[in-house]
Write a protein that holds these residues in place. Structure first.
Motif, short mmCIF file in Angstrom:
data_model
loop_
_atom_site.label_atom_id
_atom_site.label_comp_id
_atom_site.label_asym_id
_atom_site.label_seq_id
_atom_site.Cartn_x
_atom_site.Cartn_y
_atom_site.Cartn_z
N UNK B 340 0.83 -1.20 0.00
CA UNK B 340 0.00 0.00 0.00
C UNK B 340 0.87 1.26 0.00
N UNK B 342 3.80 1.69 -1.32
CA UNK B 342 4.31 1.93 -2.67
C UNK B 342 3.20 2.38 -3.61
N UNK B 343 2.03 1.74 -3.51
CA UNK B 343 0.93 2.11 -4.40
C UNK B 343 0.48 3.55 -4.13
N UNK B 346 1.91 6.15 -6.29
CA UNK B 346 1.71 6.13 -7.74
C UNK B 346 2.31 4.92 -8.43
N UNK B 347 2.86 3.97 -7.65
CA UNK B 347 3.51 2.81 -8.24
C UNK B 347 2.48 1.69 -8.36
N UNK B 348 2.27 1.17 -9.58
CA UNK B 348 1.18 0.20 -9.76
C UNK B 348 1.48 -1.09 -9.00
N UNK B 349 0.43 -1.87 -8.76
CA UNK B 349 0.52 -3.02 -7.85
C UNK B 349 1.58 -4.01 -8.32
N UNK B 355 9.16 -4.69 -6.75
CA UNK B 355 10.13 -3.98 -5.91
C UNK B 355 10.32 -4.70 -4.58
#
Lengths: 279, 385
Positions: B340, B342-343, B346-349, B355
């Motif tokens: 969550x 990272x998302x 703006x980083x997609x799932x 990562x």
């Protein structure tokens, strides 16, 4: 005093009768809040009042289920969007407990996040070299040592360093609506000043900030346009910055009486702050 | 120096069942799952490997390392000098009769014996394969003289898309105070199998760090086996294996302390996705004479699919009474809070999950010798993830 502070400014976030639950446990029970461009709002309340839940629901945490109401972000339905889409269009959540991610370089993480936002805005994505120039300039907002860029995301950072890293992300992502969840918790006074200074620098007539906080002390450094008191999953009272001072003086005891009264039970009138008119 | 293969590919004939041919090469039937050491790993999968040799010399005793550039301090031994210590680490660590070791011997391995003196820097050992399908085998003996130092990298890789069985047996003799940092970065594919033994004899005051990384193999089995012959040495074992699809990766490690004051620090990590299967068995023997041994073993698995399967087992046999031996095993999924976080930036799932996998693997990959960076171990391990 009215909760509409800049009546002519565009509405950025409009929360209407928001209900949400986690693991089938209702937490938010009808939150209403309107935030316009240029405004700084503070949501205060005791532990368990639902204020952190509000921030997570707005950011799209998958553990929370919206069971009613709506949230419009610049007139668009925010609740339909994935968390990553919300970030890309300009919603930012500063975490109370930023997550440590060993093995992922902070610089690379910041670059990927920044580029996701830039792409959405139609800006050119930045390569490693161009991004380093941008990030080094933004470091000054939170007086952060460049050495933190080379470390893993939040790994081994002190509480203050983690919060500075959050504000650095805010500085890079240039959000339209920033929600800062307990950004002041665990900070000594120097770190608090730096973090608050960063938030003040980033505030503009075009964006807005929602501060979620427990204590008045953050509001000594960031002057809110409106203060809202949350209890039992809804906003119980709204007012100007004086409301925070009242709370500091009288504590939250009056909240229980107010809640009881709202529930229709007979309760002695609390020694509450004077009710403030809410538009 | 090299015996001619007892069985040639031609003799086996293209129609001969591969398993029978492999058994003949090894001089012993394939182990079955009824044997405790092979309970989770079924070598019957090797039936898919065609009978034949995939070494560049196609089973002939031709030396693939004739032009090898060795750093100063490393010399290649041949003849009786080379044979003096050959097999001693396998015997000392009790694996000279293991089936993969016998297969290696029977498959006419290319043999390289290196003597290391002083600080020899780093060496990447090429392990050449041909484009043919079948078996390719290498045998390495490293003798580090007292006080010698070396970083050694091995990168066993099958020819793309070819059905190959790679057999690698490395023996190491570490003199007093010698230090070896060994890395094995083994990136395979689903049609290929890897059988890898690493047998080490450590004299007192020596240090071994062995980092074994593998991913992508249809079947991969690593057996690092270490004996501290007088104790008082340091052993650091790191492992990382990744399985996806219907792949299987199995690490059976063995460490024995034949003297007091030895140290072991072992970390084994696994990433299991798809219907993959990951096996770890970590044996540590601390006999009575190994007082004041300090051993720690940790197994950590990241389970990415509910169809993947993990079997992990510490196997500590401790007789000495004044020892510190810790062990632990964890199996976890990607943490939803990390995802969550990272998302919410703006980083997609899918990228966020990639990562986090990288982060999980990084702890082991960073311990590979520096020469491994050239191979981009993260990309090798995770592919597009």
């Amino acid at each position: 005093m009215s909760a509409v502070i800049r009546p002519d400014a565009p509405v950025l976030l409009e929360i209407r009768d928001l209900h949400a639950s986690v693991e089938n446990q209702p937490i938010l029970k009808g939150v209403n809040l309107t935030i316009r461009a240029g405004e700084i709002h503070a949501v205060m309340g005791r532990n368990g009042s639902g204020k952190s839940t509000l921030s997570k629901v707005l950011a799209g945490h998958p553990a929370y289920t919206v069971t009613g109401g709506s949230v419009l972000y610049r007139g668009e339905n925010l609740l339909d969007l994935d968390p990553e889409q919300r970030s890309r269009i300009g919603l930012f959540l500063g975490f109370q407990y930023p997550v440590e991610i060993p093995g992922v370089s902070n610089l690379e993480f910041l670059r990927v996040a920044t580029n996701a936002r830039r792409k959405e805005r139609g800006d050119e994505e930045l390569d490693t070299f161009a991004f380093e120039d941008v990030v080094r300039e933004r470091l000054s907002v939170v007086q952060m040592d460049p050495a933190f860029l080379d470390r893993s995301v939040n790994e081994g950072f002190s509480g203050g360093e983690k919060k500075r890293n959050e504000i650095l992300q805010m500085a890079l992502l240039e959000p339209v609506v920033a929600i800062l969840d307990e950004t002041d918790s665990g900070l000594d006074i120097d770190a608090l000043r730096i973090v608050a200074g960063g938030v003040n620098q980033l505030s503009s007539p075009d964006n807005s900030t929602l501060l979620i906080t427990h204590y008045q002390r953050l509001l000594d450094l960031i002057t809110p346009d409106a203060v809202h008191v949350m209890a039992a999953g809804r906003i119980l009272r709204s007012g100007g910055k004086d409301l925070a001072l009242e709370l500091e003086r009288s504590g939250y005891e009056w909240v229980d009486a107010e809640l009881a009264r709202l529930d229709g039970e007979a309760a002695p009138q609390p020694a509450a702050p004077q009710p403030l008119e809410v538009a | 120096m090299l015996a001619a293969p007892a069985v040639t590919a031609a003799a086996a004939g293209s129609g001969a069942p591969a398993l029978a041919w492999l058994a003949e090469l090894a001089g012993a039937p394939l182990p079955t799952r009824r044997e405790e050491d092979w309970r989770f790993t079924d070598l019957a999968a090797l039936a898919a490997i065609p009978a034949g040799f995939a070494s560049p010399a196609a089973g002939q005793p031709v030396d693939p390392w004739s032009g090898l550039n060795l750093p100063a301090g490393v010399t290649r031994l041949t003849g009786p000098a080379a044979e003096a210590q050959l097999g001693t680490a396998l015997a000392a660590s009790g694996c000279d009769q293991h089936w993969p070791v016998r297969l290696n011997g029977g498959a006419c391995p290319a043999l390289l014996v290196l003597k290391v003196e002083g600080d020899a820097g780093s060496l990447e050992l090429p392990l050449p394969v041909s484009a043919a399908e079948g078996v390719v085998a290498w045998r390495l003996l490293l003798v580090l003289e007292p006080g010698a130092r070396l970083e050694l990298l091995q990168v066993p890789a099958p020819a793309p898309g070819q059905r190959q069985l790679l057999s690698l047996v490395s023996e190491v003799v570490l003199g007093a105070g010698a230090r070896l940092q060994l890395g094995c970065l083994a990136q395979g594919h689903t049609h290929a199998a890897l059988l890898h033994h690493l047998a080490v004899r450590q004299a007192s005051g020596s240090e071994l760090q062995a980092t074994l990384v593998s991913s992508g193999w249809g079947l991969a089995r690593h057996e690092p086996r270490v004996v501290q012959e007088q104790g008082a040495a340091r052993t650091r074992l790191l492992g990382l294996q990744r399985v996806d699809g219907r792949q299987l990766a199995d690490t059976h490690s063995f460490v024995r302390f034949d003297g007091p004051d030895g140290e072991l620090d072992q970390l084994h990590k696994a990433v299991a996705d798809g219907s993959g299967r990951s096996v770890f068995n970590g044996a540590v023997q601390v006999p009575r004479l190994a007082q004041r041994t300090n051993a720690a073993q940790l197994s950590r698995t990241l389970l990415l699919s509910d169809r993947a399967r993990i079997d992990t087992k510490p196997q500590l046999e401790i007789v000495a009474d004044d020892v510190k031996c810790a062990h632990g095993a964890t199996v976890s999924q990607l943490q939803s809070e990390e995802l969550f976080y990272l998302r919410s930036r703006g980083i997609d799932a899918a990228t966020a999950a990639g990562l986090l996998q990288r982060a999980f693997c990084h702890e082991v990959l960073r311990e590979l010798p520096a020469a491994a960076h050239r191979h981009d171990p993260l990309t090798a391990l995770l592919g597009a993830a």
